[in-house]
Design an enzyme around this catalytic site. Structure first.
Site, PDB file in Angstrom:
ATOM      1  N   GLU A 120      73.970  48.088   7.362  1.00  9.05           N
ATOM      2  CA  GLU A 120      74.516  46.866   7.014  1.00  9.05           C
ATOM      3  C   GLU A 120      75.912  47.234   5.795  1.00  9.05           C
ATOM      4  OE1 GLU A 120      73.376  44.040   5.854  1.00  9.05           O
ATOM      5  OE2 GLU A 120      71.853  42.949   7.121  1.00  9.05           O
TER       6      GLU A 120
ATOM      7  N   ARG B 162      65.414  40.680   7.824  1.00 11.09           N
ATOM      8  CA  ARG B 162      66.037  41.782   7.698  1.00 11.09           C
ATOM      9  C   ARG B 162      66.211  42.736   9.364  1.00 11.09           C
ATOM     10  NH1 ARG B 162      67.125  40.670   3.237  1.00 11.09           N
ATOM     11  NH2 ARG B 162      67.030  41.039   1.533  1.00 11.09           N
TER      12      ARG B 162
ATOM     13  N   HIS C 132      74.805  39.103   7.178  1.00  7.72           N
ATOM     14  CA  HIS C 132      74.328  38.828   6.099  1.00  7.72           C
ATOM     15  C   HIS C 132      74.961  37.803   5.673  1.00  7.72           C
ATOM     16  CE1 HIS C 132      71.020  40.459   4.304  1.00  7.72           C
ATOM     17  NE2 HIS C 132      70.633  39.429   3.745  1.00  7.72           N
TER      18      HIS C 132
END
Ligand code: 8YV
Length: 311
Positions: A259, A230, A277
């Site tokens: 994000e 993360r 991601h």
């Protein structure tokens, strides 16, 4: 009225399967208060996908909620204490994504070390033809790798890197049984010992900025950071400073703060590999994650044991 609420953006296949459960759909937890009170009261299970907070305020809008089935192994968006306090069970989707996430971590590490993005650009832009060979870069096999967090994904990454003849070091809360890998009780000592620091921690408040300025600087000018966990696990501002000032050699990142609107400083850096991601983002793995999420919902509504409980 529907007893299942699906939150998030789902693939067509997942959407179809959730529709067969007569689920109601909303885009994110922000849309909860747009539902009619009667609809909210009928909901017993939520299929949750996304990274927006699912905390007490959201839970209180669903007074008969019994299950949050998370789509993903990381459940840091969900306030587990608040869920437990309300008798709400939480499940996640562990293991089914380990291979994909570990594959991407290794691919990014090699991509950064071998300058594959820049080398590809060299060929595509005609410079190979006009100017000749791309510059020499660095050997990856046989290097020294440090894994921060030796959970299921961290171990799969370490196994892959060991196959690249790398010396494996790791940090974990306690020493694990490993095939000759070196344990460090302190992340600074780990960073000092390695060329590649691969972050595979769980997210959430306990690991916030765990990879601190001190850890980043201990890695040194040949150091490369890989993050598939993360954005929160690294002191991102300190990492950006170190990348800009050449205090470390580079980074390969699949996860970021805020994000997808990531810090624009990343876009100006040539020594960073950026991935959107997509660690678990294959058709096969996302299908398995969706299936496991729905299996948990089905088990809960049938009063059976949950497959992958978190709390
Ligand atoms: C996300 C992930 O779940 O599993 C995790 O923890 O980060 C991902 O697989 C995916 O991006 C869907 O939101």
């Amino acid at each position: 009225m529907a007893d299942t609420l699906a939150i998030g953006n789902y693939s067509d296949e997942d959407q179809k399967a959730l529709q067969e459960k007569s689920a109601v759909f909303i885009g994110s937890t922000d849309d909860l208060d747009g539902l009619e009170p009667g609809q909210r009261e009928a909901i017993r299970a939520v299929a949750f996908k996304g990274h927006k907070p699912f905390g007490p305020a959201q839970m209180d809008l669903l007074p008969n909620l019994g299950l949050i089935a998370n789509y993903g192994v990381g459940y840091d968006a969900i306030d587990i204490d608040a869920a437990s306090a309300r008798g709400v069970k939480v499940t996640n989707t562990p293991d089914v994504l380990n291979d994909d996430v570990a594959d991407l971590a290794v691919a990014m590490l090699i991509m950064q070390g071998r300058e594959m993005r820049q080398a590809s650009e060299w060929a595509r832009s005609g410079q190979w033809k006009d100017k000749g060979e791309y510059r020499l870069n660095r050997k990856v096999s046989g290097g020294v790798a440090g894994i921060v967090g030796l959970g299921r994904i961290g171990r799969d990454i370490a196994d892959r890197l060991a196959a690249f003849k790398m010396e494996i070091h790791y940090f974990a809360r306690s020493e694990k049984e490993t095939p000759g890998w070196t344990y460090h009780a302190d992340p600074v000592s780990l960073a000092k010992a390695v060329d590649y620091l691969v972050v595979a921690l769980v997210g959430g408040p306990d690991t916030e900025k765990f990879v601190s300025k001190e850890v980043i600087e201990a890695l040194g000018p040949r150091g490369i950071i890989v993050n598939i966990s993360r954005g929160t696990t690294i002191d991102e501002a300190a990492m950006l400073d170190a990348l800009e000032q050449g205090k470390i050699a580079g980074a390969a990142l699949d996860v970021f703060l805020n994000e997808p609107d990531i810090d624009a400083r990343f876009y100006d850096l040539d020594n960073v590999v950026i991935q959107p991601h997509q660690g678990s983002g294959t058709v096969e793995t996302r299908a398995a994650m969706g299936q496991l999420q729905r299996d948990n919902v089905t088990a809960f509504l049938a009063g059976k044991d949950l497959l992958t409980p978190v709390n």
